[in-house]
Design an enzyme around this catalytic site. Structure first.
Site, PDB file in Angstrom:
ATOM      1  N   ASP A  41      -7.691  23.087  31.052  1.00 36.14           N
ATOM      2  CA  ASP A  41      -8.963  23.790  30.876  1.00 36.14           C
ATOM      3  C   ASP A  41      -9.119  24.095  29.396  1.00 36.14           C
ATOM      4  OD1 ASP A  41      -9.460  23.784  33.581  1.00 36.14           O
ATOM      5  OD2 ASP A  41      -8.679  25.799  33.920  1.00 36.14           O
ATOM      6  N   ASP A 101     -16.179  23.181  43.313  1.00 36.08           N
ATOM      7  CA  ASP A 101     -15.527  24.497  43.313  1.00 36.08           C
ATOM      8  C   ASP A 101     -15.853  25.182  44.635  1.00 36.08           C
ATOM      9  OD1 ASP A 101     -14.629  23.999  40.758  1.00 36.08           O
ATOM     10  OD2 ASP A 101     -16.322  24.986  39.795  1.00 36.08           O
TER      11      ASP A 101
END
EC number: 4.3.2.10
Length: 257
Positions: free
Chosen positions: A11, A130
């Site tokens: 990330d 997600d």
């Protein structure tokens, strides 16, 4: 039988690798290029880079580090972050990425999936989902803008329906980010993975929850996923990729050593 993939996830925020827990409270892990190089040398099959605030900030992933990563690794890598057009994707692929992944932009404009698949081929197009389990409703709900705590929100899509929709539109691979498990290291949500696997006919990558080697074996053997993505266990050197592969081979998982 195709070998199962181990996929470290990096990330990225403000040019550095960060990691949160359940998509919140991100801490800085380190610089992008040395980490990418280390994982490639340890035996990762592929890397995924998420510029986690690109979509919520309304910008595209910073391409300068994409080119630097391409110079130092010789394994495939996928890049995500604010890719809203064929032009955006084209630039990232030209800088050396092998695949692009879209998440929030696909929810805002599902036709984008088809445009990208038509232009670059389905093998280049990954859709990240997600997914959050709402204990009150008992449903798995798709969330958007999860890279920014202040802007994250539920969409109208239930996870299973969105998995079907993105495949219909040309997704070549799906990464299922299980938000409840993210960074907690208690194992992947096998129930959710099996639910998605039933309707997912493209490669499925599990994401969120890896804490021990057995969690990877469970995802491959009990949910039949094609790859398992993890971040904190690799960043914090809790698990070494080479040792993980050796362990999986002993568990009779088809894996590239």
């Amino acid at each position: 039988m195709l070998a199962k993939r181990i996929v470290p996830c990096l990330d990225v925020r403000d040019g550095q690798v960060v990691k949160g827990v359940q998509f919140r409270n991100h801490e800085i892990i380190g610089d992008i290029v040395p980490l990418a190089k280390r994982y490639a040398e340890e035996g990762a099959d592929e890397l995924v880079f998420y510029d986690i605030t690109a979509s919520s900030d309304g910008r595209v992933v910073d391409k300068s580090w994409v080119a630097r990563v391409a110079e130092v690794i010789d394994i495939p890598f996928c890049v995500a972050g604010g890719i809203k057009s064929v032009e955006d994707a084209s630039r990232i692929l030209q800088f050396g990425a092998d695949k692009v992944s879209i998440n929030s932009p696909a929810l805002a404009n599902p036709a984008l999936i088809t445009e990208l698949a038509d232009k670059f081929g389905v093998q280049c197009i990954v859709v990240g989902i997600d997914s959050y389990f709402d204990a009150e409703t008992g449903k798995y709900q798709v969330y958007q803008f999860t890279g920014d705590e202040s802007r994250t929100k539920a969409t109208q899509w239930e996870t299973r329906d969105w998995v079907l929709e993105v495949q219909k539109r040309g997704a070549g691979e799906i990464v299922l980010n299980m938000m409840n498990q993210d960074g907690v290291r208690n194992g992947y949500d096998l129930k959710q993975l099996n639910m998605v696997r039933e309707v997912c006919h493209v490669p499925l990558i599990a994401s969120g929850g890896a804490g021990e080697m057995v969690h990877f074996a469970d995802a491959y053997q009990k949910a039949n996923v094609d790859g398992a993505l993890a971040a904190s266990v690799f960043h914090k050197q809790i698990i070494n990729i080479g040792e993980l592969k050796q362990y999986l081979k002993e568990q009779n998982v088809e894996i590239r050593l």
